[in-house]
Write a protein that holds these residues in place. Structure first.
Motif, mmCIF file in Angstrom:
data_model
loop_
_atom_site.group_PDB
_atom_site.id
_atom_site.type_symbol
_atom_site.label_atom_id
_atom_site.label_comp_id
_atom_site.label_asym_id
_atom_site.label_seq_id
_atom_site.Cartn_x
_atom_site.Cartn_y
_atom_site.Cartn_z
ATOM 1 N N UNK A 240 22.030 -1.472 -31.334
ATOM 2 C CA UNK A 240 20.394 -1.307 -31.223
ATOM 3 C C UNK A 240 19.888 -1.202 -29.764
ATOM 4 N N UNK A 241 20.612 -2.226 -28.852
ATOM 5 C CA UNK A 241 19.863 -2.542 -27.596
ATOM 6 C C UNK A 241 20.936 -2.604 -26.490
ATOM 7 N N UNK A 242 21.850 -3.603 -26.588
ATOM 8 C CA UNK A 242 22.660 -4.006 -25.507
ATOM 9 C C UNK A 242 23.552 -2.883 -24.802
ATOM 10 N N UNK A 243 24.243 -2.238 -25.777
ATOM 11 C CA UNK A 243 25.309 -1.294 -25.409
ATOM 12 C C UNK A 243 24.771 -0.159 -24.765
ATOM 13 N N UNK A 244 25.513 0.397 -23.822
ATOM 14 C CA UNK A 244 25.229 1.533 -22.954
ATOM 15 C C UNK A 244 25.278 2.789 -23.896
ATOM 16 N N UNK A 245 24.373 3.874 -23.797
ATOM 17 C CA UNK A 245 24.350 4.888 -24.766
ATOM 18 C C UNK A 245 25.860 5.642 -24.866
ATOM 19 N N UNK A 246 26.612 5.739 -23.776
ATOM 20 C CA UNK A 246 27.969 6.551 -23.883
ATOM 21 C C UNK A 246 29.153 5.525 -24.294
ATOM 22 N N UNK A 247 28.736 4.213 -24.763
ATOM 23 C CA UNK A 247 29.941 3.345 -25.134
ATOM 24 C C UNK A 247 30.216 3.569 -26.720
ATOM 25 N N UNK A 248 31.194 3.278 -27.082
ATOM 26 C CA UNK A 248 31.787 3.186 -28.492
ATOM 27 C C UNK A 248 32.387 1.477 -29.051
ATOM 28 N N UNK A 249 31.868 1.177 -29.996
ATOM 29 C CA UNK A 249 32.495 -0.049 -30.247
ATOM 30 C C UNK A 249 32.800 0.214 -31.935
ATOM 31 N N UNK A 250 34.137 -0.172 -32.144
ATOM 32 C CA UNK A 250 34.656 0.061 -33.490
ATOM 33 C C UNK A 250 34.510 1.490 -33.933
ATOM 34 N N UNK A 251 34.675 2.341 -32.888
ATOM 35 C CA UNK A 251 34.614 3.842 -33.286
ATOM 36 C C UNK A 251 33.437 4.385 -33.305
ATOM 37 N N UNK A 252 32.336 3.638 -33.313
ATOM 38 C CA UNK A 252 31.097 4.107 -33.471
ATOM 39 C C UNK A 252 30.119 4.341 -32.087
ATOM 40 N N UNK A 253 29.834 5.406 -31.694
ATOM 41 C CA UNK A 253 28.799 5.582 -30.450
ATOM 42 C C UNK A 253 27.584 5.053 -30.428
ATOM 43 N N UNK A 254 27.299 4.668 -29.429
ATOM 44 C CA UNK A 254 25.893 3.838 -29.434
ATOM 45 C C UNK A 254 24.574 4.883 -29.686
ATOM 46 N N UNK A 255 24.862 5.972 -28.739
ATOM 47 C CA UNK A 255 23.640 6.955 -28.824
ATOM 48 C C UNK A 255 23.602 7.508 -30.096
ATOM 49 N N UNK A 256 24.670 7.879 -30.641
ATOM 50 C CA UNK A 256 24.697 8.436 -32.132
ATOM 51 C C UNK A 256 23.958 7.613 -33.003
ATOM 52 N N UNK A 257 24.492 6.192 -33.134
ATOM 53 C CA UNK A 257 23.841 5.241 -33.869
ATOM 54 C C UNK A 257 22.315 5.063 -33.614
ATOM 55 N N UNK A 258 21.850 5.332 -32.630
ATOM 56 C CA UNK A 258 20.455 5.496 -32.394
ATOM 57 C C UNK A 258 19.553 6.438 -32.878
ATOM 58 N N UNK A 259 20.236 7.658 -32.804
ATOM 59 C CA UNK A 259 19.414 8.982 -33.152
ATOM 60 C C UNK A 259 19.396 8.614 -34.967
ATOM 61 N N UNK A 260 20.714 8.054 -35.396
ATOM 62 C CA UNK A 260 20.716 7.969 -36.879
ATOM 63 C C UNK A 260 19.677 6.896 -37.337
ATOM 64 N N UNK A 261 19.425 5.779 -36.532
ATOM 65 C CA UNK A 261 18.667 4.923 -36.650
ATOM 66 C C UNK A 261 17.149 5.284 -36.847
ATOM 67 N N UNK A 262 16.969 6.148 -35.836
ATOM 68 C CA UNK A 262 15.428 6.719 -35.631
ATOM 69 C C UNK A 262 15.103 7.603 -36.929
#
Length: 474
Positions: A240-262
């Motif tokens: 949601x916030x702390x991770x940098x947009x290009x990072x991936x955690x547990x195979x999930x990209x931060x930027x992609x999650x944020x688009x989906x969240x919106x």
């Protein structure tokens, strides 16, 4: 919070660790540090205050001051680190990220006998990293010491150790609340909080450590000292916030999650008929922007940037001691685009709403520049509990949270029995919370992403996510 990077190689590695650590600057603003090992000089260490100057500028002379085939670096929002120790385990440098809530208990129980002591910082506070090292030093191996620390702390701790001799020990916290990834190139290995940090330096993904996993890394390979546990509680707020947009955690990209969240938030607004006839959707810069893009894509309302942060002279957060000065600096950074504000109905998406102080300043700024309406959406659920695992909210009391203080005003302390209802927008208490915050912060409307929505946006099993700050479940 904080970030970390380390590398061990058959070549001099200082440049990689310098740039790799610098790539974690979004995770902390107070301290930066590096430690290295070279056969001819042994362990070396350098720490700087980075509150008003980026890591890179404070460490630009590091290439003249430090060399070695292995090194670790840390960006920290709390204690100075890495620290150097000489103990029964030998000489080593150590960095640690997380939170320890029972430090006094640990000192009394494990360090009070034998005349041991810990150095105190201003106001008597103990350096978390020193406490961790002091407990580890009581054991005959790093593995046993780390496992014991992870078992007795109330909170979480991720540890990176640079041993005399050059090997690195990396230990992800017991429930994997923070990520710890390993990369590899032709000369050796690196460990990092952010995957993109080593990818930009030419390393490829090797593995992501599991919860509680401990490994020792040399240029030749990785040895598992303690296997990963089954249970995981990775911090949802990373996406949601702390991770940098290009990072991936547990195979999930931060930027992609944020688009989906919106997109999920926009879909909900369409279903219930919220915020109609909006002229522009915008993000509260910078972390709210990708959530807003997702909202705009789904709602088919144009995305715009009604104000821009002026960064040539304020490229990072500048935090004067006085709140009045902090507010002034925040205002001075905001540069309006009048054609996108005047007489417009605007919907902003922010990554979260913690205290709301700066957000009120932003909304007042928009109205003073002619906005007709300012609607607000939070990309995460109402924050009801201060984080006790990573200290991301920096709240010294839950009552600093705007949700808690508002509930106290509405219903007194009895209201805290109904936090789940207040979180839910469909209940009377939930509607009252949102209506009251709207009045406080001058929003035309307010809604929060639901817990189910943010979990859906992340896309991994709910049982593997830490959602404590939203629902208090550990």
């Amino acid at each position: 919070m904080g970030g970390y990077f380390g590398a061990v190689s058959s070549r001099d590695i200082i440049a990689d660790v310098f740039y790799g650590t610098d790539y974690h600057s979004h995770l902390g603003t107070r301290r930066g540090g590096m430690a290295a090992y070279a056969e001819d000089v042994g362990l070396q260490r350098d720490i700087h205050n980075i509150q008003n100057s980026p890591f890179r500028t404070k460490f630009e002379k590091i290439f003249d001051e430090m060399h070695g085939n292995s090194a670790i670096g840390c960006i920290s929002d709390s204690d100075p680190q890495p620290l150097l120790f000489r103990s029964r385990l030998g000489a080593y440098a150590i960095s640690a990220t997380g939170a320890i809530n029972n430090s006094e208990e640990l000192i009394e129980k494990y360090l009070s006998e034998g005349g041991g002591h810990l150095s105190a910082m201003t106001s008597g506070k103990i350096n978390m990293v020193e406490l961790v090292a002091a407990i580890i030093n009581q054991f005959d191996s790093f593995e046993k010491g780390i496992r014991f620390v992870q078992s007795v702390i109330d909170g979480s701790i991720t540890i990176i150790i640079l041993k005399e001799g050059g090997n690195i020990i990396a230990a992800r916290d017991r429930l994997g609340r923070l990520p710890l990834l390993v990369g590899r190139d032709s000369d050796g290995y690196c460990v990092s909080f952010e995957s993109f940090a080593y990818q930009k330096l030419g390393y490829e993904d090797e593995k992501e450590l599991g919860p509680g996993e401990i490994v020792e890394i040399s240029p030749e390979g990785i040895i598992c000292l303690s296997p990963a546990g089954e249970e995981m509680r990775i911090c949802s707020f990373l996406w949601s916030y702390y991770g940098y947009s290009t990072a991936c955690y547990e195979g999930v990209n931060v930027e992609f999650m944020r688009y989906r969240n919106g997109e999920i938030m926009a879909e909900h607004d369409k279903q219930v008929g919220n915020a109609k006839d909006i002229d522009y959707v915008a993000g509260v810069p910078d972390s709210g922007t990708p959530h807003a893009i997702g909202y705009a894509n789904n709602s088919h309302v144009p995305f715009a940037r009604p104000f821009i942060k002026y960064t040539p002279t304020w490229s990072r957060s500048f935090t004067p001691a006085k709140q009045t000065e902090r507010n002034k600096v925040a205002k001075m950074k905001q540069m309006p685009v009048h054609d996108l504000i005047k007489d417009k109905k605007l919907l902003f998406v922010d990554d979260s709403i913690v205290r709301g102080t700066q957000l009120r300043e932003t909304v007042d700024f928009l109205y003073s520049n002619g906005a007709k309406e300012v609607h607000m959406r939070s990309a995460c659920p109402p924050i009801m509990y201060g984080c006790k695992y990573l200290n991301f909210s920096r709240a010294t009391s839950d009552l600093e949270l705007i949700t808690r203080s508002t509930i106290l005003e509405l219903e007194g302390e009895d209201g805290f029995k109904y936090l789940e209802e207040y979180s839910d927008a469909s209940t009377e208490r939930g509607k009252s919370l949102r209506r009251t915050i709207c009045e406080k912060l001058n929003f035309a409307s307010l809604e929060f992403q639901s817990l189910e929505g943010v979990i859906k946006a992340i896309g991994i099993e709910p049982c593997k996510l830490c959602t404590y700050c939203w629902n208090g479940k550990e």
